[in-house]
Design a protein around this motif. Structure first.
Motif, PDB file in Angstrom:
ATOM      1  N   LEU A   1       0.854  -1.186   0.000  1.00 56.61           N
ATOM      2  CA  LEU A   1       0.000   0.000   0.000  1.00 56.61           C
ATOM      3  C   LEU A   1       0.890   1.236   0.000  1.00 56.61           C
ATOM      4  CD1 LEU A   1      -2.845   1.348   0.435  1.00 56.61           C
ATOM      5  CD2 LEU A   1      -2.383   1.135   2.892  1.00 56.61           C
ATOM      6  N   GLN A   2       0.704   2.151  -0.976  1.00 53.34           N
ATOM      7  CA  GLN A   2       1.566   3.321  -1.084  1.00 53.34           C
ATOM      8  C   GLN A   2       0.799   4.639  -1.157  1.00 53.34           C
ATOM      9  OE1 GLN A   2       4.421   2.708  -4.283  1.00 53.34           O
ATOM     10  NE2 GLN A   2       5.588   1.262  -3.047  1.00 53.34           N
ATOM     11  N   LYS A   3      -0.515   4.555  -1.161  1.00 58.13           N
ATOM     12  CA  LYS A   3      -1.321   5.784  -1.197  1.00 58.13           C
ATOM     13  C   LYS A   3      -2.652   5.482  -0.531  1.00 58.13           C
ATOM     14  CE  LYS A   3      -3.480   9.059  -4.482  1.00 58.13           C
ATOM     15  NZ  LYS A   3      -2.753  10.273  -4.060  1.00 58.13           N
ATOM     16  N   LEU A   4      -3.145   6.403   0.296  1.00 58.70           N
ATOM     17  CA  LEU A   4      -4.461   6.257   0.910  1.00 58.70           C
ATOM     18  C   LEU A   4      -5.040   7.661   1.093  1.00 58.70           C
ATOM     19  CD1 LEU A   4      -6.430   4.122   1.909  1.00 58.70           C
ATOM     20  CD2 LEU A   4      -5.446   4.376   4.192  1.00 58.70           C
ATOM     21  N   GLU A   5      -5.805   8.080   0.089  1.00 61.02           N
ATOM     22  CA  GLU A   5      -6.304   9.453   0.030  1.00 61.02           C
ATOM     23  C   GLU A   5      -7.787   9.530   0.351  1.00 61.02           C
ATOM     24  OE1 GLU A   5      -7.274  12.697  -3.432  1.00 61.02           O
ATOM     25  OE2 GLU A   5      -5.339  11.655  -3.569  1.00 61.02           O
ATOM     26  N   LEU A   6      -8.141  10.467   1.222  1.00 64.36           N
ATOM     27  CA  LEU A   6      -9.533  10.764   1.510  1.00 64.36           C
ATOM     28  C   LEU A   6     -10.007  11.806   0.494  1.00 64.36           C
ATOM     29  CD1 LEU A   6     -11.848  10.201   3.519  1.00 64.36           C
ATOM     30  CD2 LEU A   6     -11.009  12.136   4.870  1.00 64.36           C
ATOM     31  N   LYS A   7     -10.933  11.428  -0.355  1.00 63.17           N
ATOM     32  CA  LYS A   7     -11.303  12.264  -1.494  1.00 63.17           C
ATOM     33  C   LYS A   7     -11.940  13.595  -1.084  1.00 63.17           C
ATOM     34  CE  LYS A   7     -13.142   9.965  -5.010  1.00 63.17           C
ATOM     35  NZ  LYS A   7     -13.965   8.957  -5.752  1.00 63.17           N
ATOM     36  N   SER A   8     -12.659  13.613   0.023  1.00 65.15           N
ATOM     37  CA  SER A   8     -13.340  14.841   0.431  1.00 65.15           C
ATOM     38  C   SER A   8     -12.366  15.949   0.815  1.00 65.15           C
ATOM     39  CB  SER A   8     -14.274  14.556   1.610  1.00 65.15           C
ATOM     40  OG  SER A   8     -13.535  14.080   2.728  1.00 65.15           O
ATOM     41  N   THR A   9     -11.151  15.586   1.210  1.00 70.52           N
ATOM     42  CA  THR A   9     -10.161  16.582   1.620  1.00 70.52           C
ATOM     43  C   THR A   9      -8.929  16.606   0.721  1.00 70.52           C
ATOM     44  OG1 THR A   9      -9.039  15.014   3.098  1.00 70.52           O
ATOM     45  CG2 THR A   9     -10.849  16.318   4.029  1.00 70.52           C
ATOM     46  N   GLY A  10      -8.729  15.548  -0.058  1.00 64.74           N
ATOM     47  CA  GLY A  10      -7.519  15.443  -0.869  1.00 64.74           C
ATOM     48  C   GLY A  10      -6.288  15.080  -0.066  1.00 64.74           C
ATOM     49  N   LEU A  11      -6.455  14.708   1.201  1.00 62.22           N
ATOM     50  CA  LEU A  11      -5.322  14.364   2.065  1.00 62.22           C
ATOM     51  C   LEU A  11      -4.913  12.911   1.870  1.00 62.22           C
ATOM     52  CD1 LEU A  11      -6.416  16.039   5.439  1.00 62.22           C
ATOM     53  CD2 LEU A  11      -4.761  16.919   3.769  1.00 62.22           C
ATOM     54  N   ASP A  12      -3.614  12.697   1.652  1.00 62.18           N
ATOM     55  CA  ASP A  12      -3.050  11.354   1.589  1.00 62.18           C
ATOM     56  C   ASP A  12      -2.496  11.031   2.978  1.00 62.18           C
ATOM     57  OD1 ASP A  12      -1.800   8.956   1.087  1.00 62.18           O
ATOM     58  OD2 ASP A  12      -0.626   9.677  -0.613  1.00 62.18           O
ATOM     59  N   TYR A  13      -3.025  10.005   3.602  1.00 69.79           N
ATOM     60  CA  TYR A  13      -2.672   9.691   4.985  1.00 69.79           C
ATOM     61  C   TYR A  13      -1.444   8.795   5.107  1.00 69.79           C
ATOM     62  CZ  TYR A  13      -6.913  11.840   6.828  1.00 69.79           C
ATOM     63  OH  TYR A  13      -7.880  12.742   7.198  1.00 69.79           O
ATOM     64  N   LEU A  14      -0.894   8.370   3.993  1.00 66.13           N
ATOM     65  CA  LEU A  14       0.301   7.540   4.062  1.00 66.13           C
ATOM     66  C   LEU A  14       1.566   8.376   3.949  1.00 66.13           C
ATOM     67  CD1 LEU A  14       0.035   4.159   2.153  1.00 66.13           C
ATOM     68  CD2 LEU A  14      -0.134   4.590   4.590  1.00 66.13           C
ATOM     69  N   TRP A  15       2.609   7.899   4.607  1.00 66.68           N
ATOM     70  CA  TRP A  15       3.961   8.453   4.496  1.00 66.68           C
ATOM     71  C   TRP A  15       4.407   8.406   3.043  1.00 66.68           C
ATOM     72  CZ3 TRP A  15       8.323  10.756   5.769  1.00 66.68           C
ATOM     73  CH2 TRP A  15       9.572  10.225   5.440  1.00 66.68           C
ATOM     74  N   LYS A  16       5.257   9.339   2.651  1.00 61.81           N
ATOM     75  CA  LYS A  16       5.661   9.472   1.252  1.00 61.81           C
ATOM     76  C   LYS A  16       6.854   8.595   0.865  1.00 61.81           C
ATOM     77  CE  LYS A  16       2.518  12.534   0.425  1.00 61.81           C
ATOM     78  NZ  LYS A  16       1.787  12.423   1.684  1.00 61.81           N
ATOM     79  N   GLY A  17       7.421   7.855   1.799  1.00 65.31           N
ATOM     80  CA  GLY A  17       8.505   6.932   1.458  1.00 65.31           C
ATOM     81  C   GLY A  17       9.813   7.610   1.120  1.00 65.31           C
ATOM     82  N   ASP A  18      10.137   8.698   1.784  1.00 68.41           N
ATOM     83  CA  ASP A  18      11.374   9.431   1.530  1.00 68.41           C
ATOM     84  C   ASP A  18      12.579   8.553   1.902  1.00 68.41           C
ATOM     85  OD1 ASP A  18      13.544  11.131   1.402  1.00 68.41           O
ATOM     86  OD2 ASP A  18      12.630  12.730   2.593  1.00 68.41           O
ATOM     87  N   PRO A  19      13.405   8.152   0.925  1.00 65.04           N
ATOM     88  CA  PRO A  19      14.530   7.257   1.224  1.00 65.04           C
ATOM     89  C   PRO A  19      15.598   7.884   2.109  1.00 65.04           C
ATOM     90  CG  PRO A  19      14.633   8.020  -1.052  1.00 65.04           C
ATOM     91  CD  PRO A  19      13.304   8.454  -0.512  1.00 65.04           C
ATOM     92  N   ALA A  20      15.577   9.211   2.276  1.00 67.22           N
ATOM     93  CA  ALA A  20      16.532   9.848   3.178  1.00 67.22           C
ATOM     94  C   ALA A  20      16.298   9.416   4.626  1.00 67.22           C
ATOM     95  CB  ALA A  20      16.416  11.367   3.067  1.00 67.22           C
ATOM     96  N   TYR A  21      15.064   8.994   4.920  1.00 73.01           N
ATOM     97  CA  TYR A  21      14.724   8.509   6.256  1.00 73.01           C
ATOM     98  C   TYR A  21      14.389   7.012   6.233  1.00 73.01           C
ATOM     99  CZ  TYR A  21      14.402  13.398   7.687  1.00 73.01           C
ATOM    100  OH  TYR A  21      14.685  14.712   7.965  1.00 73.01           O
ATOM    101  N   TRP A  22      13.422   6.659   5.379  1.00 74.43           N
ATOM    102  CA  TRP A  22      12.962   5.262   5.272  1.00 74.43           C
ATOM    103  C   TRP A  22      12.166   5.147   3.987  1.00 74.43           C
ATOM    104  CZ3 TRP A  22       7.941   2.824   6.631  1.00 74.43           C
ATOM    105  CH2 TRP A  22       8.030   1.428   6.713  1.00 74.43           C
ATOM    106  N   GLY A  23      12.611   4.304   3.079  1.00 75.22           N
ATOM    107  CA  GLY A  23      12.054   4.274   1.742  1.00 75.22           C
ATOM    108  C   GLY A  23      10.841   3.389   1.551  1.00 75.22           C
TER     109      GLY A  23
END
Length: 288
Positions: A20-42
C-alpha cells in the motif's frame, strides 16, 4: 501503481511487496500515508513475512540446518501476482519458489487482500499451506502514516488515543533483538503524545497490549484515523527519528530475544500451519 477507488477513498498499491503506497480521503484530498522518503525510510507499508523483526545472527535453525534471513523476511521485496475479484477489492499473491526455498524451506501461499469499505480500508493476510509438511512462519503489518496530515500542524501536535487507559509496558530493542529490559509509558486520558524522542532507541514493542484500536489525531484540527487490530497478539509503534510519520504495526510474531536458541520452532509467536490448512488475520483503518 495499481489503484482502487470508491466514493470516499483512493488507494494505490505496488506489485512489488504488495505494498500500500497511497491512501487518500477524497473529500479533503489528504493522503494519509507516508511518502517513502529514502533519506529517512524508503518503505510505505511493507508486509513482514516469513519473519517479523530480526533473527539472532540473521539466521535460524530448522531440522538441524541453518538458514539465513534478513530482518522482516523477503516478501516485501518480491513481485506479487494480482487479481481483482471486485471493483473495491484487490488480491496480491506470492508463492514459494526455488529462490525462497534456499532461505526458507517451506511450501507456502501468501495473499494480501485489500478491500475498500466506505471511508476505510481492510487488509487481510491469508496464508495457505499447500504442502505435505507443517508450515512455520511469522507475519506482520508495517503501515506508515503521515504525521502531520496537514501543513497547519507539526509532529508534536499529534497523539495516539488508545481504547483502554492502560500503562504501556514495552520491551526494549538491543541490536535489533528483544532485550530483557522493559519500559513503561503512562497514558493520560488514554493519550500518548507523539514526539521523536519516543523512538530514539528503535521501536516500542508491546507483548501485552490490552487496547484493540488506536486513534491517530491532533490538537489543531479534526483530521485523523482509527486503526483496528484485534486479531494480532503483538504490536509495534515506530518512526525514524526526525521523519514525518508513525508506523502502527500489528504482528503475529516478534524479533528474536537476545537469549534465543535460534530454533525456528521455539521462536516466540511462531505460527504453525498443518498441510491443507488456511490462516488469516485482518487490520482495518478508517480515515476522517
Amino acid at each position: 501503481m495499481i489503484f482502487l477507488e470508491n466514493e470516499h477513498l483512493i488507494a494505490g498499491f505496488n506489485t512489488k511487496g504488495a505494498e500500500l503506497q497511497k491512501l487518500e480521503l477524497k473529500s479533503t484530498g489528504l493522503d494519509y500515508l507516508w511518502k517513502g522518503d529514502p533519506a529517512y525510510w524508503g518503505k510505505f507499508s511493507p508486509v513482514l513475512f516469513p519473519i517479523v523483526g530480526a533473527l539472532k545472527n540473521d539466521s535460524y535453525i530448522f531440522e538441524n540446518k541453518t538458514y539465513s534471513l534478513s530482518r522482516h523476511g523477503f516478501a516485501r521485496d518480491k513481485e506479487f501476482e494480482v487479481s481483482r475479484p471486485a471493483d473495491n477489492e484487490i488480491i496480491f499473491t506470492l508463492r514459494n519458489s526455488a529462490e525462497t526455498l534456499v532461505v526458507y524451506p517451506f511450501t507456502f501461499e501468501l495473499a494480501l487482500h485489500y478491500k475498500l469499505e466506505d471511508s476505510g480500508l481492510t487488509c487481510t493476510y491469508k496464508v495457505n499451506n499447500p504442502g505435505e509438511k507443517e508450515l512455520l512462519f511469522s507475519l506482520g503489518g508495517h503501515p506508515a502514516f503521515a504525521v502531520p496530515f496537514t501543513p497547519d500542524t507539526c509532529y508534536e501536535d499529534h497523539y495516539l488515543l488508545f481504547d483502554r487507559d492502560e500503562d504501556l509496558f514495552f520491551n526494549k530493542i538491543e541490536h535489533n533483538l528483544i532485550s530483557d529490559e522493559q519500559g513503561v509509558l503512562t497514558l493520560k486520558g488514554s493519550k500518548l503524545p507523539l514526539n521523536h524522542e519516543l523512538f530514539k532507541d528503535d521501536a516500542l514493542v508491546f507483548k501485552s497490549l490490552k487496547s484493540e484500536k488506536i486513534r491517530l489525531a491532533n490538537n489543531k484540527n479534526i483530521h485523523g484515523l482509527e486503526f483496528r487490530f484485534s486479531q494480532f497478539p503483538f504490536f509495534g509503534i515506530w518512526a525514524t527519528p526526525g521523519a514525518d510519520f508513525v508506523c502502527l504495526e500489528p504482528w503475529c510474531g516478534v524479533a528474536d530475544g537476545i537469549h534465543h536458541n535460534q530454533q525456528l520452532r521455539d521462536k516466540e509467536g511462531i505460527q504453525t500451519l498443518s498441510p491443507g490448512v488456511k490462516w488469516e488475520r485482518s487490520w482495518h483503518v478508517s480515515l476522517f
